[in-house]
Design a protein around this motif. Sequence first.
Motif, mmCIF file in Angstrom:
data_model
loop_
_atom_site.group_PDB
_atom_site.id
_atom_site.type_symbol
_atom_site.label_atom_id
_atom_site.label_comp_id
_atom_site.label_asym_id
_atom_site.label_seq_id
_atom_site.Cartn_x
_atom_site.Cartn_y
_atom_site.Cartn_z
ATOM 1 N N ILE A 137 44.258 48.166 42.441
ATOM 2 C CA ILE A 137 43.409 46.679 41.944
ATOM 3 C C ILE A 137 43.877 45.356 41.648
ATOM 4 O O ILE A 137 43.695 44.439 41.359
ATOM 5 C CB ILE A 137 43.671 47.748 40.374
ATOM 6 N N GLU A 138 44.888 45.722 41.125
ATOM 7 C CA GLU A 138 45.764 44.253 40.895
ATOM 8 C C GLU A 138 45.948 44.194 42.212
ATOM 9 O O GLU A 138 45.752 42.258 42.222
ATOM 10 C CB GLU A 138 47.593 44.425 40.171
ATOM 11 N N LEU A 139 46.177 44.447 43.476
ATOM 12 C CA LEU A 139 46.556 43.090 44.476
ATOM 13 C C LEU A 139 44.449 42.730 45.008
ATOM 14 O O LEU A 139 44.919 41.913 45.553
ATOM 15 C CB LEU A 139 46.629 44.747 45.696
ATOM 16 N N SER A 140 43.837 43.834 44.289
ATOM 17 C CA SER A 140 42.541 43.578 44.888
ATOM 18 C C SER A 140 42.127 41.856 44.427
ATOM 19 O O SER A 140 41.495 41.279 44.990
ATOM 20 C CB SER A 140 41.284 44.953 44.532
ATOM 21 N N SER A 141 42.805 41.231 42.709
ATOM 22 C CA SER A 141 42.111 41.021 42.653
ATOM 23 C C SER A 141 43.135 39.984 42.579
ATOM 24 O O SER A 141 42.924 38.635 42.599
ATOM 25 C CB SER A 141 42.620 40.891 40.860
ATOM 26 N N THR A 142 44.022 39.490 43.124
ATOM 27 C CA THR A 142 44.738 38.254 42.872
ATOM 28 C C THR A 142 45.037 38.364 45.145
ATOM 29 O O THR A 142 44.291 36.826 45.947
ATOM 30 C CB THR A 142 46.176 38.493 43.856
ATOM 31 N N LEU A 143 44.695 39.345 45.687
ATOM 32 C CA LEU A 143 44.439 39.162 47.355
ATOM 33 C C LEU A 143 43.053 39.037 47.606
ATOM 34 O O LEU A 143 42.678 38.133 48.576
ATOM 35 C CB LEU A 143 45.047 40.356 48.051
ATOM 36 N N ARG A 144 42.140 39.268 46.770
ATOM 37 C CA ARG A 144 40.145 39.506 47.032
ATOM 38 C C ARG A 144 40.465 40.151 48.969
ATOM 39 O O ARG A 144 39.520 38.820 49.640
ATOM 40 C CB ARG A 144 40.211 37.812 46.856
ATOM 41 N N PRO A 145 40.643 41.143 49.401
ATOM 42 C CA PRO A 145 40.447 41.693 50.013
ATOM 43 C C PRO A 145 38.784 41.870 50.971
ATOM 44 O O PRO A 145 37.768 41.879 49.678
ATOM 45 C CB PRO A 145 40.807 42.616 50.657
#
Lengths: 127, 307
Positions: free
Chosen positions: A40-48
């Motif tokens: 969830i954290e990576l998804s919010s920053t990286l926006r894959p």
Amino acid sequence: MEPNNILILSPSRDIAAIIEGALADLGCNIFCCATPQQAIELSSTLRPCLVIILRASTLLCGSELISRLRPTPQRLPTIYVISWQQSEQTILSLLEMGVDQYMTFPICLSRLRAKASATLKKNSQYQ
Amino acid sequence: MIYIIYIVAVLALAFYYAAATLIILRRRKLFTRLRLNYIREVSAATLCNGQPPLPRATTSRERTAMLEALHTIVSHSYDIDSSLIRQIARINHLEPFIISSLKRRSPLKRSKYLLFLGTISTTERHSTMLERTMQSAHPGLRSCALIARLCTSPREAVATLSQIDFDLQPFDIMHIIMLLRRGALPLAIEPLLESPCPNLNILGLAIVRTFSLDIVSRQIYDLTAQSPDLRVVDDAILTLATLKCSLHRHSIRQRLASMSTPQRKALCRHLSLEGYSPQRLQSLLAQPESDYAKRFIASYKRELAHT
């Protein structure tokens, strides 16, 4: 949404590495994480634009992971789930939750790469 | 003075153990990194057009990491070019490495190397050694030898399975079904169910349950009526329940009546999980078990077992 980012959520680094190797030549950045919270954290920053989850139970434990990975009502990021479970009930539950593709292990790596490539192309057209 | 010597000795020992632990942890970390690199390289090489760059392993540590990587990839995918795996094994001398490792390791490690042998070898060169290991008293070792034997000579799978002198365990059945799912084992279902060998029957029933093959329900009913092996009859009843078939047959009722209470309770749980209604269970089982099934269905345990 970054068209070149793929996020792999897998508790096992080995299995994530198989997928990473198979998608390596698609010209995208691949990120791996081990827990739903990290995803969830990576998804919010990286926006894959593509998230590949390598365990069905991660979604079946009531964690509402999909709605948190996809906070807006859009269909992005595209979510694939790959797991050993092959019961019809599990697959239907996952598709009802909003999973776009469900594949069972053992997987065909060339087919996975072709699907991921098509998804990346389709998602880049939406940008 | 003695106290000072004692404290120095304890500190030296503590330092020694801490250093040893750190070294071991660092080695493990490096080994994991090496294995992950190999997995990525081999996985990319399998999809590469033309002649891919093949990973190299020269030390025994690198060869072990390479074998683990190959085993992980092969067991999680089904379109891997076996000639590529053989080529990687040949240029890195993996087969002689496995054979030398099999001679001197503990049963657990030998079991692991036997699985690796099944991953990379497609020749029957080691069949005598594998058949000898299949006679071992160590259950893990003989199971892995069986899996390796099936991998190296898949055409003789039925003959191999009918000749083994131990009962197939869930571990063996799981591995065989994984081979089937990868398309690495040519097995037809009817000969397994019609065979007089209980091991083949048990394997056939497990395959039916895994793939929900309801076209063979007649053969499964025959097994409940004709098989002299109670293990096979019980498995056949579970399989019929998985296929949602009717259990109102004389032979099935007879077997249910002769089951112990824990066995009947386990069957109750299985039937409830498969969606049998309390009314159907009541017509099939005695009062205590059907009451137990009702309580189980009404409880949260059923939902937990489903997830």
